[in-house]
Scaffold this motif. Structure first.
Motif, PDB file in Angstrom:
ATOM      1  N   HIS A 185       0.841  -1.306  -0.060  1.00 25.03           N
ATOM      2  CA  HIS A 185       0.234   0.148   0.000  1.00 25.03           C
ATOM      3  C   HIS A 185       0.830   1.319   0.049  1.00 25.03           C
ATOM      4  O   HIS A 185       0.622   2.283  -0.665  1.00 25.03           O
ATOM      5  CB  HIS A 185      -0.869   0.109   1.256  1.00 25.03           C
ATOM      6  N   SER A 236       2.029   1.543  -3.526  1.00 23.18           N
ATOM      7  CA  SER A 236       1.093   2.013  -4.675  1.00 23.18           C
ATOM      8  C   SER A 236       0.821   3.611  -4.331  1.00 23.18           C
ATOM      9  O   SER A 236       0.465   4.448  -5.240  1.00 23.18           O
ATOM     10  CB  SER A 236      -0.301   1.260  -4.164  1.00 23.18           C
ATOM     11  N   LYS A 289       1.400   7.082  -6.915  1.00 22.17           N
ATOM     12  CA  LYS A 289       0.079   7.996  -7.390  1.00 22.17           C
ATOM     13  C   LYS A 289       1.071   9.429  -7.052  1.00 22.17           C
ATOM     14  O   LYS A 289       0.687  10.243  -7.883  1.00 22.17           O
ATOM     15  CB  LYS A 289      -0.920   7.762  -6.243  1.00 22.17           C
ATOM     16  N   VAL A 325       5.398   0.936  -8.558  1.00 19.36           N
ATOM     17  CA  VAL A 325       4.586   0.071  -9.092  1.00 19.36           C
ATOM     18  C   VAL A 325       5.206  -1.154  -9.381  1.00 19.36           C
ATOM     19  O   VAL A 325       4.671  -2.460  -8.597  1.00 19.36           O
ATOM     20  CB  VAL A 325       3.906   0.291 -10.482  1.00 19.36           C
ATOM     21  N   ALA A 371       5.601  -2.539  -5.492  1.00 20.94           N
ATOM     22  CA  ALA A 371       4.229  -2.965  -5.185  1.00 20.94           C
ATOM     23  C   ALA A 371       3.754  -4.534  -5.675  1.00 20.94           C
ATOM     24  O   ALA A 371       3.468  -5.300  -4.981  1.00 20.94           O
ATOM     25  CB  ALA A 371       3.408  -2.011  -5.364  1.00 20.94           C
ATOM     26  N   ILE A 408      -5.631  -5.003  -5.023  1.00 17.18           N
ATOM     27  CA  ILE A 408      -4.636  -4.060  -5.475  1.00 17.18           C
ATOM     28  C   ILE A 408      -3.888  -4.337  -6.871  1.00 17.18           C
ATOM     29  O   ILE A 408      -3.479  -3.364  -7.393  1.00 17.18           O
ATOM     30  CB  ILE A 408      -3.592  -4.058  -4.171  1.00 17.18           C
ATOM     31  N   LEU A 441      -3.032  -1.863  -9.549  1.00 12.92           N
ATOM     32  CA  LEU A 441      -1.537  -1.591 -10.113  1.00 12.92           C
ATOM     33  C   LEU A 441      -1.198  -2.094 -11.466  1.00 12.92           C
ATOM     34  O   LEU A 441      -0.488  -1.497 -12.335  1.00 12.92           O
ATOM     35  CB  LEU A 441      -0.546  -2.387  -9.236  1.00 12.92           C
TER      36      LEU A 441
END
Length: 195
Positions: A79, A82, A86, A101, A104, A124, A128
């Motif tokens: 998390h 991710s 962003k 990314v 993650a 998720i 992703l």
């Protein structure tokens, strides 16, 4: 009152950032993990596009610290990465966003193998994987996308960034025309969203 609470959360985020640094220097991984979990929980209301910049440094510190101690808290790590992706996308650092990314997705693959319940893993991944595809398309400036579908995605992404209404409308019209050339575009969209 809401502005004061927001200011207190931002101040708390800065304090937790310093706490995580201290835990790293002192070599106390258990306290470090607790501080990172607290960082996540205190930052949840700040996970909005206009506020995300306040937690960027904190999440960088937390994700790096958890990586250094090879923390088994993979869900938290996924998390954090991710959300960092962003943040990087919002500041147009596409290479950094792509790296976040990738981290993650790698951690999420570990979660898929080690956790019995895979509910959160699939959720998720739905976020992703499309983000990874968009980042690859946007960062590959010198090559034209192979398929009409990929070209349409790139047009839509450019339209999102366009500030002028006429330019946005033109880009969306081009994307629409490209999608009409792809007979299976609707099926592809449905299969990507149902994965």
């Amino acid at each position: 009152a809401a502005a004061q609470q927001l200011a207190k959360r931002i101040q708390a985020a800065a304090t937790i950032d310093r706490t995580i640094d201290s835990c790293c220097r002192l070599g106390v991984p258990n306290m470090l993990e607790e501080a990172c979990l607290l960082a996540w929980n205190i930052s949840l209301p700040l996970l909005q596009p206009n506020l995300r910049r306040h937690i960027h440094k904190l999440f960088q510190t937390a994700s790096h610290a958890l990586e250094v101690v090879d923390s088994p808290m993979t869900s938290l790590r996924v998390h954090l990465h991710s959300e960092l992706a962003k943040c990087e996308v919002a500041t147009d650092f596409l290479t950094k966003a792509s790296a976040e990314v990738d981290k993650a997705l790698t951690l999420n693959a570990v979660r898929r193998v080690t956790e019995e319940k895979n509910d959160g893993v699939a959720k998720i991944d739905k976020f992703l994987q499309p983000l990874q595809s968009k980042l690859k398309l946007k960062s590959n400036l010198y090559n034209e996308p192979d398929s009409a579908f990929e070209q349409a995605i790139l047009q839509v992404e450019q339209a999102k960034d366009a500030h002028e209404k006429h330019l946005r409308a033109t880009l969306l019209a081009r994307a629409s025309a490209l999608l009409l050339q792809v007979p299976s575009a609707i099926g592809h969209c449905e299969s990507t969203s149902s994965d």
